[in-house]
Scaffold this active site. Structure first.
Site, PDB file in Angstrom:
ATOM      1  N   GLU A  49       0.862  -1.173   0.000  1.00 49.00           N
ATOM      2  CA  GLU A  49       0.000   0.000   0.000  1.00 49.00           C
ATOM      3  C   GLU A  49       0.899   1.223   0.000  1.00 49.00           C
ATOM      4  OE1 GLU A  49      -2.834   1.247   3.202  1.00 49.00           O
ATOM      5  OE2 GLU A  49      -3.630  -0.737   2.766  1.00 49.00           O
ATOM      6  N   ASP A  60      -5.862  10.249   9.862  1.00 44.70           N
ATOM      7  CA  ASP A  60      -4.578   9.730  10.299  1.00 44.70           C
ATOM      8  C   ASP A  60      -4.101  10.345  11.599  1.00 44.70           C
ATOM      9  OD1 ASP A  60      -3.644   7.777   8.325  1.00 44.70           O
ATOM     10  OD2 ASP A  60      -3.874   9.442   6.913  1.00 44.70           O
TER      11      ASP A  60
END
Lengths: 276, 403
Positions: A49, A60
């Site tokens: 990824e 995040d």
């Protein structure tokens, strides 16, 4: 058959789950980043990824926020992220590559152009955190034409009424967000993950990868018993950050340090079902 | 672009104003956003909810706020007749409380036990902390570190009111980062927390809901001006960061084609310098904080820093309904620089005895440009959406005065 399908088929044949690793493209600098990604498959990553840096990563935690900031300071762009994938594909045409990030850079690029250029560069799928099923037709439609998988996210808050809408138009695999929270903040509960995966399997035959809150080989192994893949991101980005000079430049040995952390994670995931 | 029969009917059922708006949030938040939408739809139909809100707006906030004929400013400009909608007289000193009370009552109705908010200038944070004190709900306010430095009085106010103020150091440490951090908090507290957004932005239903709660400004203006002048205004003027005070003033008049509307963005050092907060004048369409709208951004879609002397306008986006009204041409959007706003700040203080917040000082600076060119019978209503007490330190600093 796409690279993602081939890889999950191979994993099924081996009777094990896969390891998915996350790092941000261009972190801490373009050259080191390319070496890191190039080394991941040999270290045990089954799917790679690649984070597309964004100035405002709402989902995040601080570790991945800082990774994006470092990469942006080094001049990463979505175009350069695709160039990185092209570079990786020259040596490796088998490992599935999935881009993960936020919608605005893709929207600015143009979702149709992005889908076409991403596939041409060798990208297999894309995960867009802030593009829920209600809004993502402007990406899924061109992606289908270009042959780019749009990996849909499911969360602990996605109830049975929502899941069919998530599964519809999903391709590649389903990414289950194991915790209600941002990346790298708390640990996923193995029991809850197993229940959630079982619930998802009632709705779809697509492989299920589980991420958010998986840091250690033990946690990865626990998830790998139920899911088709375990995703580790923050822990690897943190290892990268530990190997930076105060000025933010890479210390010698950074690449080895990160890849050394991937091996036990891969071993944990591989052995998970044998321990039962 | 097709112009709909009414401009007041938006958004569509998916929260879109034309191509703008929508619900661009992480899947974890999506069910919560849908729950807020459903709860708000029910509350809107419940006369009991509206009655409770009206009660507090009247007895706690002090509404209706006056519509004041600014005689000396009018004479000074020598043209159009200027009325000020005095929302700076609201409890907590700005229009923000109108929306906060509505959302707090909704949070209570939904059984939420914790409230979070973001704030730039601190006005929305103070309003939220105030409502949370009143209704005894724990309150956490996210505020950029840079803004905490320039808005110290409001930080202290929030703490006095019992709120926890969390400094945000990530990104540029201003309003957009505070909003990122509030969204991160919400994702991590999905069970018990309600996010009170301070402007007409964010995922649907927020832009619509905040507009509805702020529309009391325009509704009152309509009645008050009818009483004073027997007719509709000719021009409405309001400043725009996210754009909630402007949306509140404009919305009840959108279907009156004879009423012109001007939204004033923060021009910072000037649009040409790149140091500004004017998303429509200097931005492009993009997706941030749950909606599609005009954003300050680079070629790669990275969000650029906004710049304004006013912390309340220092945001790289604008509410999606404004983006839509801009493209339809229904509202004219202009910008005013830091220096022009500073001058208007002093002008209102000297001539009317009203110290405006730096935000509406931008609106007044534009009034100063157009009023002299307009005939005496031309009626301008400007929203004086906040008072300037919070800004006196920053203004003194800019004027080179040591306090």
């Amino acid at each position: 058959m796409s690279r993602i399908e081939q890889r999950f088929a191979a994993l099924r044949a081996e009777g094990r789950a896969g390891l998915v690793t996350y790092l941000t493209a261009g972190d801490p600098d373009p050259e080191t980043s390319t070496r890191l990604f190039a080394g991941l498959p040999a270290a045990g990553a089954d799917l790679v990824e690649i984070g597309m840096a964004f100035s405002d990563p709402m989902a995040d935690g601080p570790v991945i926020q800082e990774a994006g900031q470092r990469a942006l300071k080094q001049g990463i762009t979505l175009r350069r992220t695709l160039a990185l994938v092209r570079e990786l594909r020259r040596a490796d045409n088998a490992t599935p590559i999935v881009l993960m990030g936020y919608y605005n850079p893709i929207y600015r690029y143009g979702s149709k152009d992005f889908a076409r250029d991403a596939v041409a560069a060798g990208v297999d799928g894309v995960i867009v955190v802030d593009l829920p099923p209600e809004e993502d037709s402007e990406l899924t439609a061109p992606a289908r034409i270009s042959g780019l998988d749009v990996v849909r996210l499911a969360a602990p808050t996605s109830d049975d009424r929502r899941l069919p809408a998530i599964i519809e138009h999903a391709s590649g695999f389903i990414y289950y967000v194991a915790i209600a929270g941002i990346t790298g903040t708390r640990s996923a509960d193995a029991g809850e993950v197993a229940d959630a995966v079982a619930r998802l399997r009632r709705f779809t035959d697509l492989p299920i990868a589980v991420g958010f809150g998986i840091r250690t080989p033990e946690q990865a192994a626990a998830v790998a018993r139920a899911a088709d893949a375990a995703v580790v991101g923050t822990a690897l980005v943190q290892r990268l950050a530990f190997n930076l000079n105060p000025a933010g430049t890479a210390r010698p040995g950074l690449v080895d340090a990160v890849l050394s952390d991937v091996r036990p994670l891969a071993a944990g995931v591989c052995a998970a079902r044998k321990q039962i | 672009m097709q112009v709909p029969n009414t401009l007041r009917g938006g958004p569509d059922e998916r929260g879109h104003f034309g191509i703008y708006g929508g619900r661009f949030v992480a899947e974890t938040l999506m069910p919560l956003v849908l729950a807020v939408e459903q709860a708000y739809a029910e509350a809107r139909r419940d006369p009991g909810f509206q009655a409770e809100l009206d009660y507090h707006l009247e007895h706690y906030v002090g509404r209706p706020s006056p519509l004041y004929f600014a005689e000396r400013l009018t004479r000074h400009f020598g043209g159009a007749k200027l009325y000020l909608k005095r929302d700076e007289l609201n409890h907590t000193g700005a229009h923000k409380i109108n929306n906060v009370l509505g959302q707090t009552l909704l949070a209570r109705r939904m059984g939420k036990r914790r409230i979070i908010a973001e704030t730039g200038a601190g006005q929305h944070g103070v309003a939220t902390a105030t409502a949370c004190a009143l209704f005894d709900i724990p309150c956490v306010v996210y505020m950029g570190h840079t803004d905490i430095e320039r808005q110290k009085p409001n930080v202290f106010r929030m703490k006095l009111l019992g709120a926890e103020v969390v400094p945000v150091h990530s990104g540029t440490a201003t309003l957009k980062d505070a909003m990122n951090e509030a969204l991160r908090d919400w994702v991590a507290h999905v069970e018990d927390t309600f996010y009170v957004i301070g402007t007409v932005a964010g995922p649907h239903p927020y832009p619509m809901m905040v507009r509805d709660f702020q529309s009391i400004i325009g509704q009152e203006t309509r009645v008050q001006l009818e009483k004073a002048e027997g007719r509709l205004p000719d021009t409405l003027v309001a400043c725009i960061g996210g754009g909630s005070n402007a949306m509140g003033l404009f919305h009840p008049f959108l279907d009156d084609p004879e009423v012109a509307m001007i939204g004033v963005e923060a021009g910072g050092h000037g649009i040409a310098t790149g140091l500004h907060a004017a998303s429509l004048a200097g931005g492009q369409p993009g997706v941030l904080h749950g909606n599609r709208t005009y954003l300050l951004q680079d070629e790669d879609g990275q969000i650029r820093d906004a710049h304004s002397i006013s912390a309340g306008l220092d945001y790289p986006g604008i509410g999606p309904e404004h983006a839509w009204l801009h493209e339809l041409g229904r509202v004219q959007y202009v910008s005013i620089t830091d220096d022009e706003a500073l001058e208007a700040f002093q002008l209102a203080s000297r001539l009317e005895g009203i110290i405006p917040a730096l935000e509406p000082a931008h609106a007044l600076a534009h009034v100063a440009k157009i009023a002299p060119t307009l005939p005496r019978e031309h009626l301008i209503v400007m929203n004086m959406c906040g008072r300037g007490d919070k800004d006196i330190f920053a203004v003194a600093d800019h004027l080179g005065v040591k306090l």
